[in-house]
Design a protein around this motif. Sequence first.
Motif, PDB file in Angstrom:
ATOM      1  N   SER A  29       0.846  -1.177   0.000  1.00  0.00           N
ATOM      2  CA  SER A  29       0.000   0.000   0.000  1.00  0.00           C
ATOM      3  C   SER A  29       0.895   1.244   0.000  1.00  0.00           C
ATOM      4  O   SER A  29       1.990   1.234   0.567  1.00  0.00           O
ATOM      5  CB  SER A  29      -0.893   0.009   1.250  1.00  0.00           C
ATOM      6  OG  SER A  29      -1.536   1.252   1.419  1.00  0.00           O
ATOM      7  N   CYS A  82       0.023   3.902   1.479  1.00  0.00           N
ATOM      8  CA  CYS A  82      -0.314   4.651   2.689  1.00  0.00           C
ATOM      9  C   CYS A  82       0.726   4.414   3.779  1.00  0.00           C
ATOM     10  O   CYS A  82       1.359   3.356   3.842  1.00  0.00           O
ATOM     11  CB  CYS A  82      -1.704   4.247   3.180  1.00  0.00           C
ATOM     12  SG  CYS A  82      -3.018   4.646   1.991  1.00  0.00           S
ATOM     13  N   VAL A 119      -1.657  -3.966  -0.081  1.00  0.00           N
ATOM     14  CA  VAL A 119      -2.867  -3.360  -0.648  1.00  0.00           C
ATOM     15  C   VAL A 119      -4.116  -4.136  -0.252  1.00  0.00           C
ATOM     16  O   VAL A 119      -5.233  -3.595  -0.263  1.00  0.00           O
ATOM     17  CB  VAL A 119      -2.781  -3.264  -2.187  1.00  0.00           C
ATOM     18  CG1 VAL A 119      -1.728  -2.266  -2.625  1.00  0.00           C
ATOM     19  CG2 VAL A 119      -2.545  -4.631  -2.816  1.00  0.00           C
ATOM     20  N   ASN A 128      -5.444   1.160   3.508  1.00  0.00           N
ATOM     21  CA  ASN A 128      -5.370   1.423   2.074  1.00  0.00           C
ATOM     22  C   ASN A 128      -6.580   2.249   1.663  1.00  0.00           C
ATOM     23  O   ASN A 128      -7.719   1.782   1.772  1.00  0.00           O
ATOM     24  CB  ASN A 128      -5.336   0.096   1.302  1.00  0.00           C
ATOM     25  CG  ASN A 128      -5.209   0.295  -0.200  1.00  0.00           C
ATOM     26  OD1 ASN A 128      -4.902   1.391  -0.666  1.00  0.00           O
ATOM     27  ND2 ASN A 128      -5.456  -0.761  -0.945  1.00  0.00           N
ATOM     28  N   CYS A 186      -4.452   8.849   3.586  1.00  0.00           N
ATOM     29  CA  CYS A 186      -3.486   7.817   3.227  1.00  0.00           C
ATOM     30  C   CYS A 186      -2.176   7.995   3.981  1.00  0.00           C
ATOM     31  O   CYS A 186      -1.548   7.009   4.388  1.00  0.00           O
ATOM     32  CB  CYS A 186      -3.240   7.822   1.724  1.00  0.00           C
ATOM     33  SG  CYS A 186      -2.179   6.488   1.120  1.00  0.00           S
TER      34      CYS A 186
END
Length: 412
Positions: A166, A168, A184, A190, A287
């Motif tokens: 991800s 984030c 992810v 995410n 995020c």
Amino acid sequence: MKRISFLLMFLISIVSYTQTDSGDLEVYLNNIISNMPGDSGNDYTIPSNANLTTWENCITSLLSGDLTTARTHADAVNYEIVLYTDTAFSPSINNYYVLKEKSSPTNYWGTYVFLQAAASNEMVIQAPHSDHDFNTGKQAIYSFVRLQNFALFLNGTHRCNHNQASTCSGTTSVCSGSSEAFKVSDLAHNTNSVFQKTTEVIYNTYSTSVFVQLHGFTKLASDPYVILSNGTDQTPSGTDYALELKNALSNEDATLTFQIAHIDNWTRLVGFTNTQGRYINQSANPCNLSATSSTGRFVHVEQEKSKLRQDATGWEKMHQALNTVFTGTVSVDDYVKIQFKTENPFQNSIEFSADGVKSFSLYSLVGKEIYSQMNTANISGFFINTSQLPHGIYLLKVTTDKGIANKKLIRE
């Protein structure tokens, strides 16, 4: 607490539906999560921007009562909306909309369940790690079917299912044993997911919605049994649901110990990198930026296994605690008694009586208020002229000094 009147499309004859099912909803949903892919295989599909737009349109249509359009959008991303009749709690039979992937799944974005009638409260129960965090999915389902709350979110794969990271912020050692970025497929971390998108739509549509997210952790000697957070280290601007849930759980099990992030300055497993919590707490960038203030509408619950997650004994404690904090109409109906003089289906009028009525309103299928009256004279008998109403489904909402009762009525 103000309750959400969540009205979705309901036809008199369910035969007209092509996507229907019935039985024990708890068993039905548990079967879905038991068949989700594990921690390898890259089964999870990363949604495109077009996918997320289609999904948003699906959720928006469903919430507004346009089931036909919602199903069209769902079909475009290999999902379906099943009208499920839960017969397990007879005579309190309830209908639900189960937004789930079709029998040959390709996306594994999760399962989203909405009570069809007026919800008993504004709570959304979320289990983003139902496979990895032992029994949190079963616990969430157990509470949802008994509380009749607004909605239930379940993830679609193990949080480590995909090898792509991800974008984030935040790290975990869950998947590899060493610190690395979230995957992810980890829906709690995410923003590029339908789990996130559905959270955003509901948060923005219903100003009183509250999201309770259930997690599990392995307890260290220095840890309490339960770690609670509102997703920040700040005292919420509204109701402190994390504190209320702590008090309710304490009443269910006096042996539980707790830490609350914003009260006890606790920093372990507090959900500050949770992207749903960041959004709900109005982070400028969910995020990558933790929120610096709290709306109070997100509750992150970390639970040690033996006390609350192990089996139905623990699930019942959570269910009762949530019911205490978010009082449901199931218990309200036990003491708000409405006596109807007209039959259901009704024709040219609705007549009823009840004690302690403060006000009552009649709503159309899509939530438009048709009639409303305050009971300033403190009378107990009421009459609504319905001779000009079209045939269809209506909701009567009666507010009394003991709570709110909702009754679904049909005009023939």
